[in-house]
Design a protein around this motif. Structure first.
Motif, PDB file in Angstrom:
ATOM      1  N   VAL A   1      -6.054 -22.896   2.200  1.00 46.14           N
ATOM      2  CA  VAL A   1      -6.737 -23.410   3.389  1.00 46.14           C
ATOM      3  C   VAL A   1      -8.238 -23.336   3.157  1.00 46.14           C
ATOM      4  O   VAL A   1      -8.753 -22.332   2.659  1.00 46.14           O
ATOM      5  CB  VAL A   1      -6.365 -22.581   4.643  1.00 46.14           C
ATOM      6  CG1 VAL A   1      -7.078 -23.115   5.872  1.00 46.14           C
ATOM      7  CG2 VAL A   1      -4.857 -22.596   4.860  1.00 46.14           C
ATOM      8  N   ARG A   2      -8.941 -24.410   3.499  1.00 44.19           N
ATOM      9  CA  ARG A   2     -10.396 -24.396   3.404  1.00 44.19           C
ATOM     10  C   ARG A   2     -10.990 -25.023   4.658  1.00 44.19           C
ATOM     11  O   ARG A   2     -10.357 -25.842   5.323  1.00 44.19           O
ATOM     12  CB  ARG A   2     -10.866 -25.165   2.164  1.00 44.19           C
ATOM     13  CG  ARG A   2     -10.612 -26.671   2.197  1.00 44.19           C
ATOM     14  CD  ARG A   2     -11.106 -27.339   0.917  1.00 44.19           C
ATOM     15  NE  ARG A   2     -11.053 -28.792   0.979  1.00 44.19           N
ATOM     16  CZ  ARG A   2      -9.987 -29.509   0.638  1.00 44.19           C
ATOM     17  NH1 ARG A   2      -8.890 -28.893   0.209  1.00 44.19           N
ATOM     18  NH2 ARG A   2     -10.022 -30.833   0.732  1.00 44.19           N
TER      19      ARG A   2
ATOM     20  N   VAL B   1      -8.729 -27.765   6.387  1.00 45.53           N
ATOM     21  CA  VAL B   1      -7.914 -28.590   5.506  1.00 45.53           C
ATOM     22  C   VAL B   1      -6.796 -27.709   4.977  1.00 45.53           C
ATOM     23  O   VAL B   1      -7.043 -26.687   4.329  1.00 45.53           O
ATOM     24  CB  VAL B   1      -8.734 -29.175   4.348  1.00 45.53           C
ATOM     25  CG1 VAL B   1      -7.822 -29.939   3.396  1.00 45.53           C
ATOM     26  CG2 VAL B   1      -9.826 -30.088   4.880  1.00 45.53           C
ATOM     27  N   ILE B   2      -5.565 -28.112   5.270  1.00 47.80           N
ATOM     28  CA  ILE B   2      -4.400 -27.357   4.832  1.00 47.80           C
ATOM     29  C   ILE B   2      -3.838 -28.060   3.608  1.00 47.80           C
ATOM     30  O   ILE B   2      -3.225 -29.126   3.701  1.00 47.80           O
ATOM     31  CB  ILE B   2      -3.336 -27.282   5.948  1.00 47.80           C
ATOM     32  CG1 ILE B   2      -4.000 -26.984   7.303  1.00 47.80           C
ATOM     33  CG2 ILE B   2      -2.283 -26.257   5.601  1.00 47.80           C
ATOM     34  CD1 ILE B   2      -4.773 -25.704   7.349  1.00 47.80           C
ATOM     35  N   ALA B   3      -4.045 -27.460   2.442  1.00 45.11           N
ATOM     36  CA  ALA B   3      -3.612 -28.036   1.178  1.00 45.11           C
ATOM     37  C   ALA B   3      -2.502 -27.169   0.580  1.00 45.11           C
ATOM     38  O   ALA B   3      -2.327 -26.009   0.975  1.00 45.11           O
ATOM     39  CB  ALA B   3      -4.793 -28.122   0.206  1.00 45.11           C
TER      40      ALA B   3
ATOM     41  N   ASP C   1      -6.701 -17.272   8.874  1.00 53.14           N
ATOM     42  CA  ASP C   1      -5.902 -16.263   8.183  1.00 53.14           C
ATOM     43  C   ASP C   1      -4.409 -16.439   8.478  1.00 53.14           C
ATOM     44  O   ASP C   1      -3.565 -16.312   7.576  1.00 53.14           O
ATOM     45  CB  ASP C   1      -6.350 -14.859   8.599  1.00 53.14           C
ATOM     46  CG  ASP C   1      -7.760 -14.547   8.118  1.00 53.14           C
ATOM     47  OD1 ASP C   1      -8.239 -15.245   7.204  1.00 53.14           O
ATOM     48  OD2 ASP C   1      -8.382 -13.615   8.671  1.00 53.14           O
ATOM     49  N   ARG C   2      -4.080 -16.734   9.739  1.00 58.25           N
ATOM     50  CA  ARG C   2      -2.661 -16.891  10.102  1.00 58.25           C
ATOM     51  C   ARG C   2      -2.057 -18.121   9.423  1.00 58.25           C
ATOM     52  O   ARG C   2      -0.920 -18.074   8.944  1.00 58.25           O
ATOM     53  CB  ARG C   2      -2.537 -17.012  11.622  1.00 58.25           C
ATOM     54  CG  ARG C   2      -2.912 -15.751  12.383  1.00 58.25           C
ATOM     55  CD  ARG C   2      -1.859 -14.672  12.247  1.00 58.25           C
ATOM     56  NE  ARG C   2      -2.250 -13.474  12.964  1.00 58.25           N
ATOM     57  CZ  ARG C   2      -2.034 -13.277  14.265  1.00 58.25           C
ATOM     58  NH1 ARG C   2      -1.432 -14.217  14.989  1.00 58.25           N
ATOM     59  NH2 ARG C   2      -2.403 -12.148  14.843  1.00 58.25           N
ATOM     60  N   VAL C   3      -2.827 -19.215   9.390  1.00 57.92           N
ATOM     61  CA  VAL C   3      -2.310 -20.421   8.751  1.00 57.92           C
ATOM     62  C   VAL C   3      -2.144 -20.199   7.251  1.00 57.92           C
ATOM     63  O   VAL C   3      -1.152 -20.624   6.649  1.00 57.92           O
ATOM     64  CB  VAL C   3      -3.236 -21.618   9.032  1.00 57.92           C
ATOM     65  CG1 VAL C   3      -2.811 -22.832   8.216  1.00 57.92           C
ATOM     66  CG2 VAL C   3      -3.221 -21.963  10.516  1.00 57.92           C
ATOM     67  N   ALA C   4      -3.120 -19.539   6.617  1.00 62.14           N
ATOM     68  CA  ALA C   4      -3.025 -19.274   5.180  1.00 62.14           C
ATOM     69  C   ALA C   4      -1.814 -18.398   4.862  1.00 62.14           C
ATOM     70  O   ALA C   4      -1.098 -18.639   3.876  1.00 62.14           O
ATOM     71  CB  ALA C   4      -4.309 -18.611   4.697  1.00 62.14           C
TER      72      ALA C   4
ATOM     73  N   GLU D   1      -2.717 -33.634   2.041  1.00 66.60           N
ATOM     74  CA  GLU D   1      -3.526 -32.561   2.621  1.00 66.60           C
ATOM     75  C   GLU D   1      -3.727 -32.853   4.106  1.00 66.60           C
ATOM     76  O   GLU D   1      -4.055 -33.978   4.494  1.00 66.60           O
ATOM     77  CB  GLU D   1      -4.876 -32.440   1.924  1.00 66.60           C
ATOM     78  CG  GLU D   1      -4.769 -31.973   0.485  1.00 66.60           C
ATOM     79  CD  GLU D   1      -6.131 -31.757  -0.155  1.00 66.60           C
ATOM     80  OE1 GLU D   1      -6.216 -30.979  -1.122  1.00 66.60           O
ATOM     81  OE2 GLU D   1      -7.115 -32.369   0.327  1.00 66.60           O
ATOM     82  N   THR D   2      -3.523 -31.837   4.927  1.00 73.33           N
ATOM     83  CA  THR D   2      -3.538 -32.012   6.380  1.00 73.33           C
ATOM     84  C   THR D   2      -4.847 -31.519   6.962  1.00 73.33           C
ATOM     85  O   THR D   2      -5.330 -30.440   6.626  1.00 73.33           O
ATOM     86  CB  THR D   2      -2.371 -31.248   7.026  1.00 73.33           C
ATOM     87  OG1 THR D   2      -1.141 -31.698   6.459  1.00 73.33           O
ATOM     88  CG2 THR D   2      -2.338 -31.475   8.525  1.00 73.33           C
TER      89      THR D   2
END
Length: 418
Positions: free
Chosen positions: A297-298, A291-293, A353-356, A329-330
């Motif tokens: 990221v979670r 979940v990309i908020a 980690d890269r997305v965060a 939220e994606t």
């Protein structure tokens, strides 16, 4: 604001699938077609120009050299080059022109300096062979184009185009086949609006080849029907499991070695109630979605469900999880082509980690189109451009409601709202 649409068409035909930046993705074409595009000026083919210039150059050089150094026989190269880049009739015309140029140039010399009949035969035979070789090449290219069209049709049938905003969701997807020629594999995804909300499915069939494609097609067909009609997400999951078992048994009955085939997957339900900020998730042994908020990221819980096709090993169905997912939220779903991508040192791609990190640098990374583009580019860069497995990157989210929609429970801007 979501664009209004008639309610009967809400669950009807889909529109064209859009690329990462909202444009229709360019269809990859074979090298032969790309080569022909490079040999066009103003929409007209100029493939004949290079061999013609070579012919003129050879004739001029031969005319301006001494009699002991004749290069007119090099004209045999002209139809050979034409055979590689021109059509059959163009190659034949250049072969005849080359033969005529040979006779004219050679006859302009005194008799003692003429190359004579042997080189005439060489140029004539070379032109005939070049024309035949060009015919074989053109036929092979036509067959290759036909096979690519068949593969493209198969891909579009399996992974159907999804219209922007389909199912009242913002979404974007990237599919990269490990086999660039096949263009389709065992990864699958879809969005299905229905009578009880919108359902999303992403999965990966074990194995490769046409067997995996057939299994993916069977699961998608079942998903599209059951996700539309069934009120409970658990029922959709049960139908997918039964379909996978039936497919495996059918393959075994006709003697195919698909007896141990299974599929991992993620089934997500977006309830019809616009005020609901939760989603239902059933995990069939797949990598948990992210979940990309805006605040980070979670990962969603794994759910501990078995892959589709393995229910005979246990009596416990995969659990249904209800998890919060606010508008904006994606949800990021990927197949193991991303999570198992390795660099030269054998290190797996650190997706979360890269997305965060990217989200901290640019909050727009959470938007589905930007997100799938970032993950695609990061995966290819990490793997050095070489994918060992089919790769699917799928991002989906509820669009953020406007203030007016929030006061009316979301129905004011909802397509087909009653």
């Amino acid at each position: 604001m979501t664009r209004p649409r008639p309610r009967p068409g809400r669950y009807g035909a889909t529109g064209g699938r859009r690329s990462l930046l909202g444009r229709r993705p360019p269809t990859a074409r074979p090298d032969a077609v790309q080569r022909q595009k490079l040999l066009r000026v103003g929409g007209r083919s100029v493939a004949w120009l290079p061999p013609l210039l070579l012919l003129v150059a050879i004739a001029v050089l031969d005319w301006n050299t001494v009699g002991e150094f004749r290069i007119v026989s090099w004209i045999v190269l002209v139809p050979g080059i034409a055979a590689a880049i021109c059509g059959v009739w163009g190659t034949a015309a250049l072969a005849v022109l080359s033969l005529g140029a040979y006779v004219l140039v050679d006859a302009s010399w005194p008799h003692q300096y003429q190359t004579g009949l042997p080189d005439f035969i060489l140029v004539a035979v070379g032109g005939i062979l070049a024309t035949l070789a060009c015919a074989v090449r053109v036929r092979g290219e036509q067959r290759m184009l036909h096979m690519r069209d068949v593969a493209e049709t198969t891909r579009r049938t399996l992974l159907r185009p999804l219209a922007p905003g389909w199912g009242d969701l913002d979404h974007a997807a990237v599919y990269l086949a490990a086999d660039s020629e096949a263009r389709v594999g065992g990864d699958f995804y879809d969005i299905q609006p229905g009578l009880h909300g919108t359902r999303v499915l992403l999965g990966d069939v074990q194995g490769k080849g046409l067997g995996a494609v057939e299994a993916a097609a069977a699961l998608l067909g079942t998903f599209r029907e059951s996700a539309y009609h069934e009120p409970r997400l658990h029922t959709v999951a049960d139908r997918l499991e039964v379909r996978m078992l039936r497919h495996v048994r059918y393959c075994a009955a006709i003697g195919r070695d698909d007896g141990d085939r299974f599929a991992t997957g993620i089934l997500v339900g977006f309830p019809e109630t616009a005020a609901t900020d939760t989603v239902e998730v059933i995990n069939f042994g797949h990598e948990p979605p992210l979940v990309i908020a805006p605040d980070g990221v979670r990962s969603l819980p794994s759910g501990d469900g078995l892959p589709l096709g393995l229910s005979e090993l246990t009596y416990d169905p995969p659990p249904l999880l209800r998890v919060p997912l606010a508008p904006g939220e994606t949800l990021l779903l990927v197949t193991d082509g991303v999570t198992e991508a390795r660099d030269a040192a054998g290190v797996f791609f650190p997706l979360r980690d890269r997305v965060a990190q990217a989200l901290a640098e640019d909050p727009r990374t959470a938007e589905p189109h930007h997100l799938v583009q970032f993950v695609r580019d990061g995966t290819l860069l990490h793997a050095g451009g070489h994918l060992v497995d089919d790769t699917t990157i799928f991002a989906v989210r509820r669009p953020e409601r406007t203030e007016a929609e929030s006061h009316t429970g979301g129905e004011a801007g909802k397509p087909g709202g009653r």
